[in-house]
Design a protein around this motif. Structure first.
Motif, PDB file in Angstrom:
ATOM      1  N   ALA A 158       0.843  -1.208   0.000  1.00 32.66           N
ATOM      2  CA  ALA A 158       0.000   0.000   0.000  1.00 32.66           C
ATOM      3  C   ALA A 158       0.870   1.248   0.000  1.00 32.66           C
ATOM      4  CB  ALA A 158      -0.918  -0.015   1.215  1.00 32.66           C
ATOM      5  N   SER A 159       0.263   2.365  -0.404  1.00 27.74           N
ATOM      6  CA  SER A 159       1.023   3.624  -0.472  1.00 27.74           C
ATOM      7  C   SER A 159       1.638   3.946   0.882  1.00 27.74           C
ATOM      8  CB  SER A 159       0.104   4.768  -0.883  1.00 27.74           C
ATOM      9  OG  SER A 159       0.838   5.960  -0.852  1.00 27.74           O
ATOM     10  N   GLY A 160       2.789   4.505   0.870  1.00 22.35           N
ATOM     11  CA  GLY A 160       3.483   4.828   2.120  1.00 22.35           C
ATOM     12  C   GLY A 160       4.456   3.718   2.461  1.00 22.35           C
ATOM     13  N   PHE A 161       4.025   2.444   2.271  1.00 19.02           N
ATOM     14  CA  PHE A 161       4.910   1.314   2.564  1.00 19.02           C
ATOM     15  C   PHE A 161       6.054   1.244   1.548  1.00 19.02           C
ATOM     16  CE2 PHE A 161       2.802  -0.958   5.957  1.00 19.02           C
ATOM     17  CZ  PHE A 161       1.546  -0.379   5.942  1.00 19.02           C
ATOM     18  N   SER A 162       5.849   1.856   0.378  1.00 20.29           N
ATOM     19  CA  SER A 162       6.902   1.824  -0.647  1.00 20.29           C
ATOM     20  C   SER A 162       8.125   2.611  -0.208  1.00 20.29           C
ATOM     21  CB  SER A 162       6.415   2.470  -1.945  1.00 20.29           C
ATOM     22  OG  SER A 162       5.159   2.024  -2.273  1.00 20.29           O
ATOM     23  N   TYR A 163       7.970   3.487   0.797  1.00 25.53           N
ATOM     24  CA  TYR A 163       9.067   4.379   1.192  1.00 25.53           C
ATOM     25  C   TYR A 163       9.723   3.942   2.499  1.00 25.53           C
ATOM     26  CZ  TYR A 163       6.707   7.402  -2.176  1.00 25.53           C
ATOM     27  OH  TYR A 163       6.123   7.909  -3.309  1.00 25.53           O
ATOM     28  N   LEU A 164       9.276   2.783   3.051  1.00 25.87           N
ATOM     29  CA  LEU A 164       9.817   2.355   4.356  1.00 25.87           C
ATOM     30  C   LEU A 164      11.253   1.872   4.224  1.00 25.87           C
ATOM     31  CD1 LEU A 164       6.929   0.388   6.118  1.00 25.87           C
ATOM     32  CD2 LEU A 164       7.578   2.782   6.368  1.00 25.87           C
ATOM     33  N   GLY A 165      12.084   2.260   5.167  1.00 26.14           N
ATOM     34  CA  GLY A 165      13.463   1.771   5.181  1.00 26.14           C
ATOM     35  C   GLY A 165      14.414   2.661   4.397  1.00 26.14           C
ATOM     36  N   ALA A 166      15.681   2.623   4.811  1.00 25.63           N
ATOM     37  CA  ALA A 166      16.686   3.499   4.199  1.00 25.63           C
ATOM     38  C   ALA A 166      16.860   3.192   2.710  1.00 25.63           C
ATOM     39  CB  ALA A 166      18.011   3.334   4.940  1.00 25.63           C
ATOM     40  N   GLU A 167      16.813   1.887   2.338  1.00 27.20           N
ATOM     41  CA  GLU A 167      17.024   1.530   0.915  1.00 27.20           C
ATOM     42  C   GLU A 167      15.977   2.202   0.040  1.00 27.20           C
ATOM     43  OE1 GLU A 167      16.788  -0.552   3.353  1.00 27.20           O
ATOM     44  OE2 GLU A 167      18.452  -1.986   3.338  1.00 27.20           O
ATOM     45  N   SER A 168      14.708   2.149   0.488  1.00 29.04           N
ATOM     46  CA  SER A 168      13.618   2.739  -0.302  1.00 29.04           C
ATOM     47  C   SER A 168      13.788   4.241  -0.396  1.00 29.04           C
ATOM     48  CB  SER A 168      12.266   2.427   0.335  1.00 29.04           C
ATOM     49  OG  SER A 168      12.094   1.047   0.436  1.00 29.04           O
ATOM     50  N   ALA A 169      14.165   4.878   0.719  1.00 30.49           N
ATOM     51  CA  ALA A 169      14.321   6.338   0.708  1.00 30.49           C
ATOM     52  C   ALA A 169      15.441   6.746  -0.264  1.00 30.49           C
ATOM     53  CB  ALA A 169      14.620   6.850   2.114  1.00 30.49           C
ATOM     54  N   ILE A 170      16.534   5.989  -0.248  1.00 27.75           N
ATOM     55  CA  ILE A 170      17.645   6.310  -1.166  1.00 27.75           C
ATOM     56  C   ILE A 170      17.220   6.042  -2.612  1.00 27.75           C
ATOM     57  CG2 ILE A 170      19.998   5.631  -1.843  1.00 27.75           C
ATOM     58  CD1 ILE A 170      20.431   5.100   1.225  1.00 27.75           C
ATOM     59  N   ALA A 171      16.506   4.924  -2.817  1.00 25.48           N
ATOM     60  CA  ALA A 171      16.043   4.594  -4.171  1.00 25.48           C
ATOM     61  C   ALA A 171      15.105   5.695  -4.683  1.00 25.48           C
ATOM     62  CB  ALA A 171      15.335   3.244  -4.175  1.00 25.48           C
ATOM     63  N   TRP A 172      14.273   6.245  -3.785  1.00 27.38           N
ATOM     64  CA  TRP A 172      13.362   7.327  -4.185  1.00 27.38           C
ATOM     65  C   TRP A 172      14.162   8.572  -4.581  1.00 27.38           C
ATOM     66  CZ3 TRP A 172       8.936   8.660  -6.013  1.00 27.38           C
ATOM     67  CH2 TRP A 172       8.529   9.980  -5.913  1.00 27.38           C
ATOM     68  N   ALA A 173      15.131   8.921  -3.760  1.00 28.83           N
ATOM     69  CA  ALA A 173      15.938  10.112  -4.056  1.00 28.83           C
ATOM     70  C   ALA A 173      16.656   9.931  -5.401  1.00 28.83           C
ATOM     71  CB  ALA A 173      16.942  10.355  -2.932  1.00 28.83           C
ATOM     72  N   ASN A 174      17.142   8.729  -5.688  1.00 26.55           N
ATOM     73  CA  ASN A 174      17.801   8.472  -6.979  1.00 26.55           C
ATOM     74  C   ASN A 174      16.826   8.635  -8.138  1.00 26.55           C
ATOM     75  OD1 ASN A 174      20.220   7.945  -5.788  1.00 26.55           O
ATOM     76  ND2 ASN A 174      19.953   5.714  -5.752  1.00 26.55           N
ATOM     77  N   ALA A 175      15.612   8.080  -7.987  1.00 22.79           N
ATOM     78  CA  ALA A 175      14.611   8.161  -9.068  1.00 22.79           C
ATOM     79  C   ALA A 175      14.251   9.623  -9.353  1.00 22.79           C
ATOM     80  CB  ALA A 175      13.367   7.356  -8.691  1.00 22.79           C
ATOM     81  N   CYS A 176      14.232  10.454  -8.303  1.00 27.64           N
ATOM     82  CA  CYS A 176      13.864  11.871  -8.480  1.00 27.64           C
ATOM     83  C   CYS A 176      14.890  12.640  -9.299  1.00 27.64           C
ATOM     84  CB  CYS A 176      13.704  12.562  -7.123  1.00 27.64           C
ATOM     85  SG  CYS A 176      12.232  12.043  -6.280  1.00 27.64           S
ATOM     86  N   ARG A 177      16.082  12.058  -9.454  1.00 26.58           N
ATOM     87  CA  ARG A 177      17.122  12.755 -10.227  1.00 26.58           C
ATOM     88  C   ARG A 177      17.334  12.113 -11.596  1.00 26.58           C
ATOM     89  NH1 ARG A 177      18.077  14.172  -5.073  1.00 26.58           N
ATOM     90  NH2 ARG A 177      19.166  16.130  -4.716  1.00 26.58           N
ATOM     91  N   ASP A 178      16.469  11.145 -11.949  1.00 24.79           N
ATOM     92  CA  ASP A 178      16.647  10.381 -13.175  1.00 24.79           C
ATOM     93  C   ASP A 178      15.958  11.081 -14.355  1.00 24.79           C
ATOM     94  OD1 ASP A 178      16.747   8.541 -15.198  1.00 24.79           O
ATOM     95  OD2 ASP A 178      15.968   6.867 -14.018  1.00 24.79           O
TER      96      ASP A 178
END
Ligand SMILES: C[S@@+](CC[C@H](N)C(=O)[O-])C[C@H]1O[C@@H](n2cnc3c(N)ncnc32)[C@H](O)[C@@H]1O
Length: 403
Positions: free
Chosen positions: A75-95
């Protein structure tokens, strides 16, 4: 009454209720410490029970078989749990290949400039889902000019996203740390929003607040409009404003559905982000070729894209869940990783109006990537609507006052 008897009375009261008179050093000294040091302290409030969240995630991964992303899910919100997800999100935002977020962040300054004049008072700022914090820094930079005492409350379910985003805002704006409050909370739960409102009322009283829900976050929720109207209904008083940003499409047809799937599908960093929760919380061997995108036109109002993980191996896999139990993941079964939408031209009109929201202004931006997709981003500023007699309608106003 003499001075002496007044003193005696107040001493008696102190003796009966000592804790009312002695402020705890935790509450009274920490703001000074935060402002005196450059060390990266952040004072935050944690409302989420992480064990409870893992139980929900486990239950969602045990749901029924579906070939189409309607059974097992993150579910939404769970996709961002944990350091790996947060870093993966930050990377995607710069792609460069993931324009929804990259261009949304880079064009934000311009779009915000076009509507910021509609904010006519000094506001505090409450960001629902700050992400990497870059948009919040733009907004706070302006709010600070009008209100040097502006406070920033960042609300996010993921502790790691909060850390990532808020830290960036602190660095960029030199906002005193004692004026920043990260709150770890799932804002899709109505009971949580009632507690958030209580907290904001205690801190700010009747001072106006600008709320925001940016980066097409509302599109990730199954009941997207229900979530938006719940937030507005429970939070927004007549003096407050609500800034909402969504992804848009000028047309709703099969060609736009194909282009939307292609747009989300071509970025490897986006795929890495969508699979990071699954990778972190289960023992599934992630194969990026099993990430599939399914799009459709949803009730003539949006293009709905499901990003799903499908077992394309041709045989059953056993998957270990966060509670160490295992579950069958049969051939062709799916796990929905993320839900997103692009909203058509008339996606909100009457729904928002009927739910007490009045649009004060908007600012649009078309993506620049020559595909003829006609996709873009829209930034909208709302206030509480009016009732039949022209009075500002606000459910929140009554509820705020009663609590
Ligand atoms: C799509 S990102 C948007 C980030 C940022 N606002 C932007 O525009 O760049 C969604 C953000 O909302 C947070 N989020 C998503 N669902 C949430 C929920 N139910 N409760 C609290 N935070 C949530 C995520 O952790 C993430 O920080």
């Amino acid at each position: 009454m003499s001075n002496r008897s007044t003193r005696t009375l107040s001493r008696a009261a102190e003796a009966e209720e000592p804790e009312r008179w002695e402020r705890s050093p935790v509450a009274s000294r920490i703001p000074d410490i935060l402002d005196e040091t450059d060390f990266g302290w952040l004072l935050g409030l944690t409302a989420e029970d992480q064990a409870g969240k893992l139980a929900t995630l486990t239950a969602d991964l045990r749901r029924h078989h579906s070939d189409d992303g309607d059974g097992k899910r993150i579910a939404s919100g769970f996709s961002y749990l944990g350091a790996e997800s947060a870093i993966a999100w930050a990377n995607a935002c710069r792609d460069y290949l993931y324009p929804v977020m990259k261009q949304s962040i880079e064009s934000f300054d311009l779009r915000w400039t076009r509507i910021r004049h509609l904010l006519d008072q000094p506001y505090h700022y409450v960001s629902l889902g700050p992400g990497d914090g870059r948009k919040d820094a733009v907004i706070l930079h302006d709010l600070k000019q009008a209100n040097p005492s502006v406070c920033y409350v960042a609300v996010d379910m993921s502790a790691e996203m909060l850390r990532l985003g808020v830290q960036d805002v602190v660095r960029q704006l030199k906002l005193p740390r004692s004026r920043i409050l990260p709150v770890q909370l799932d804002f899709s739960v109505a009971a949580n929003i009632i507690e958030l409102r209580r907290l904001l009322r205690t801190m700010f009283g009747s001072e106006p607040i600008l709320f925001s829900l940016l980066g097409n976050t509302m599109a990730n929720f199954e009941d997207d409009l229900g979530m938006l109207t719940m937030l507005a209904g429970k939070l927004l008083r007549p003096e407050d404003r609500f800034l909402v940003e969504v992804a848009t499409t000028r047309r709703l047809d099969d060609e736009r559905v194909r282009l939307a799937c292609e747009e989300y599908g071509r970025s490897r960093t986006f795929r890495e982000f969508t699979t990071s929760t699954l990778m972190h919380y289960t023992d599934l061997q992630i194969d990026m070729d099993n990430v599939v995108l399914r799009g459709s036109v949803e009730q003539d109002r949006s293009i709905l894209v499901k990003i799903i993980y499908q077992n394309l191996t041709g045989h059953e896999i056993r998957m270990t869940l966060p509670d160490r139990t295992s579950v069958s993941f049969p051939a062709e079964d799916t796990i929905r990783l993320l839900l997103t939408r692009k909203y058509g031209p008339d996606a909100f009109g009457s729904v928002l109006h009927d739910n007490g929201l009045r649009e004060l202004g908007d600012s649009h931006f078309d993506f620049i990537h020559g595909s003829g997709s006609e996709f873009g981003m829209e930034l909208m500023l709302f206030e509480a609507g009016q009732d039949g007699e022209g009075r500002r309608r606000s459910i929140a106003e009554n509820v705020w006052q009663k609590e």
